[in-house]
Design a protein around this motif. Structure first.
Motif, PDB file in Angstrom:
ATOM      1  N   PRO A   1      -5.079  16.674  -4.144  1.00 40.52           N
ATOM      2  CA  PRO A   1      -4.529  15.792  -5.223  1.00 40.52           C
ATOM      3  C   PRO A   1      -3.081  14.722  -3.984  1.00 40.52           C
ATOM      4  O   PRO A   1      -2.970  14.958  -2.570  1.00 40.52           O
ATOM      5  CB  PRO A   1      -3.375  16.405  -5.277  1.00 40.52           C
ATOM      6  N   ARG A   2      -3.005  13.651  -4.454  1.00 38.52           N
ATOM      7  CA  ARG A   2      -2.094  12.873  -4.324  1.00 38.52           C
ATOM      8  C   ARG A   2      -0.532  13.707  -3.422  1.00 38.52           C
ATOM      9  O   ARG A   2       0.257  13.659  -4.856  1.00 38.52           O
ATOM     10  CB  ARG A   2      -1.489  11.580  -5.050  1.00 38.52           C
ATOM     11  N   PRO A   3       0.060  13.626  -2.355  1.00 36.82           N
ATOM     12  CA  PRO A   3       1.530  14.101  -1.902  1.00 36.82           C
ATOM     13  C   PRO A   3       2.558  13.986  -2.849  1.00 36.82           C
ATOM     14  O   PRO A   3       2.161  12.525  -3.497  1.00 36.82           O
ATOM     15  CB  PRO A   3       0.831  14.088  -0.632  1.00 36.82           C
TER      16      PRO A   3
ATOM     17  N   MET B   1       1.424  15.876   7.066  1.00 40.13           N
ATOM     18  CA  MET B   1       0.290  14.987   7.422  1.00 40.13           C
ATOM     19  C   MET B   1      -1.052  15.133   7.598  1.00 40.13           C
ATOM     20  O   MET B   1      -2.135  14.528   6.727  1.00 40.13           O
ATOM     21  CB  MET B   1       0.796  14.535   9.306  1.00 40.13           C
ATOM     22  N   SER B   2      -1.475  16.761   6.848  1.00 37.93           N
ATOM     23  CA  SER B   2      -2.989  17.037   7.263  1.00 37.93           C
ATOM     24  C   SER B   2      -2.969  16.400   4.714  1.00 37.93           C
ATOM     25  O   SER B   2      -4.318  15.901   4.903  1.00 37.93           O
ATOM     26  CB  SER B   2      -3.130  18.066   7.222  1.00 37.93           C
ATOM     27  N   ALA B   3      -2.020  17.247   4.301  1.00 40.71           N
ATOM     28  CA  ALA B   3      -1.788  16.535   2.769  1.00 40.71           C
ATOM     29  C   ALA B   3      -2.595  15.543   2.491  1.00 40.71           C
ATOM     30  O   ALA B   3      -3.204  15.136   2.285  1.00 40.71           O
ATOM     31  CB  ALA B   3      -0.644  17.336   1.971  1.00 40.71           C
ATOM     32  N   ALA B   4      -1.666  14.466   3.934  1.00 40.03           N
ATOM     33  CA  ALA B   4      -1.653  12.562   2.908  1.00 40.03           C
ATOM     34  C   ALA B   4      -3.371  12.234   3.375  1.00 40.03           C
ATOM     35  O   ALA B   4      -3.899  11.211   2.959  1.00 40.03           O
ATOM     36  CB  ALA B   4      -0.548  12.193   4.165  1.00 40.03           C
TER      37      ALA B   4
ATOM     38  N   GLN C   1       0.631  -1.555   0.306  1.00 38.96           N
ATOM     39  CA  GLN C   1       0.001   0.286   0.426  1.00 38.96           C
ATOM     40  C   GLN C   1       1.295   1.106   0.194  1.00 38.96           C
ATOM     41  O   GLN C   1       2.508   0.864   0.480  1.00 38.96           O
ATOM     42  CB  GLN C   1      -0.965   0.250   1.122  1.00 38.96           C
ATOM     43  N   PRO C   2      -0.140   2.355   0.086  1.00 35.75           N
ATOM     44  CA  PRO C   2       0.913   3.567  -0.190  1.00 35.75           C
ATOM     45  C   PRO C   2       1.583   4.155   1.331  1.00 35.75           C
ATOM     46  O   PRO C   2       0.852   3.278   2.572  1.00 35.75           O
ATOM     47  CB  PRO C   2      -0.124   4.662  -0.609  1.00 35.75           C
ATOM     48  N   ALA C   3       2.312   4.582   1.890  1.00 29.46           N
ATOM     49  CA  ALA C   3       3.904   5.444   2.706  1.00 29.46           C
ATOM     50  C   ALA C   3       3.825   6.334   2.384  1.00 29.46           C
ATOM     51  O   ALA C   3       4.509   6.448   1.558  1.00 29.46           O
ATOM     52  CB  ALA C   3       5.211   4.198   2.568  1.00 29.46           C
ATOM     53  N   ALA C   4       3.394   6.781   3.114  1.00 33.98           N
ATOM     54  CA  ALA C   4       3.570   9.062   2.976  1.00 33.98           C
ATOM     55  C   ALA C   4       4.887   8.967   4.345  1.00 33.98           C
ATOM     56  O   ALA C   4       5.026   8.333   5.277  1.00 33.98           O
ATOM     57  CB  ALA C   4       2.981   9.517   3.985  1.00 33.98           C
ATOM     58  N   ILE C   5       5.947   9.032   3.874  1.00 35.63           N
ATOM     59  CA  ILE C   5       7.767   9.438   4.434  1.00 35.63           C
ATOM     60  C   ILE C   5       7.663  11.113   5.023  1.00 35.63           C
ATOM     61  O   ILE C   5       7.627  11.852   4.394  1.00 35.63           O
ATOM     62  CB  ILE C   5       8.484   8.589   3.581  1.00 35.63           C
TER      63      ILE C   5
END
Length: 270
Positions: A268-270, A256-259, A63-67
């Motif tokens: 939009p996808r960050p 974090m808010s954008a994610a 799955q997608p991962a936000a670093i």
């Protein structure tokens, strides 16, 4: 699941290879009983380093991962204070736990035996680890130059950082290493290992990033204590600038808010 609310999982280093090996059989039981299924339901993972992404992929979690790194406050007062009685201080501040690599640090300290320096270990002991470390310090003959301090509060810790001339985190594994960022925010140069995702230390000239073994840690210690105080202070100043630019809370909060907006279909996808 019933209401269609997406699940975001913040892994916090719990899926790194070292963490999974520690108490391995208990974790394997939990993994096959329920944890693997839970993680497969995640719409998004929040991680703090590329190493955590790699650990997810190794476990078959695609799955997608936000670093997004952890944020740290910036104390108004920073930089090392003048040492008491002329002695310099190297600081470790975290849990006293086998994961943190403190036996390696004590061996390295015994090898270097820096004149005029004290090593201070600050934090709560877990599973009797402090007693093991105290016994090791006595065996190595460095107990007169190693000071054990119990846990400190969030308010007290900034004074502890400012009393230090050098910060050391000899860890085997960290998803981020918040104490590294805090030490840099306090204007203190840092030694840590490649078990923590802090190659920025060398890239920005504010510390040492070495292999998690006695020889490498001892080498970094030798270099650090041989520097003039002004050189270490300059390194700490560069570290403070790095934290201001990349790890302050406003920037972290916006990421974090954008994610979350993206996972909810509201941005939009960050």
């Amino acid at each position: 699941r019933r209401w269609g609310v997406p699940l975001v999982v913040s892994t916090r280093g719990m899926l790194t290879p070292w963490a999974l090996r520690y108490h391995r059989w208990k974790k394997r039981l939990a993994w096959w009983a329920y944890q693997k299924w839970v993680l497969r339901q995640a719409a998004l993972f929040h991680v703090t380093s590329q190493e955590e992404v790699d650990a997810l992929r190794d476990l078959g979690l695609g799955q997608p991962a936000a670093i997004i790194p952890n944020g740290v406050p910036l104390p108004e007062r920073f930089g090392p204070e003048e040492p008491e009685e002329g002695r310099r201080r190297a600081l470790f501040l975290s849990r006293l736990h086998p994961k943190k690599g403190l036996p390696m640090l004590l061996e390295a300290w015994a090898e270097v035996r820096p004149n005029g320096w004290t090593l201070e270990l600050v934090g709560p002991s877990e599973d009797g680890h402090r007693a093991e470390l105290e016994a090791q310090a006595r065996r190595l003959g460095v107990n007169d130059h190693v000071q054990f301090t119990g846990p400190v509060s969030d308010d007290e810790k900034w004074d502890v950082y400012r009393r230090a001339d050098l910060f050391v985190l000899p860890t085997h594994s960290e998803n981020f290493g918040i104490v590294v960022a805090e030490a840099l925010a306090a204007g203190i140069p840092v030694i840590t290992t490649t078990g923590a995702p802090w190659n920025d230390l060398e890239a920005h000239g504010c510390g040492w990033w070495v292999e998690p073994d006695v020889k490498a840690i001892a080498g970094a210690l030798r270099e650090a204590v041989a520097l003039e105080p002004a050189e270490r202070k300059a390194m700490g100043g560069r570290g403070r600038e790095l934290v201001e630019e990349q790890y302050s809370w406003p920037g972290v909060a916006e990421k974090m808010s954008a994610a979350y907006r993206w996972v909810l279909g509201e941005g939009p996808r960050p």
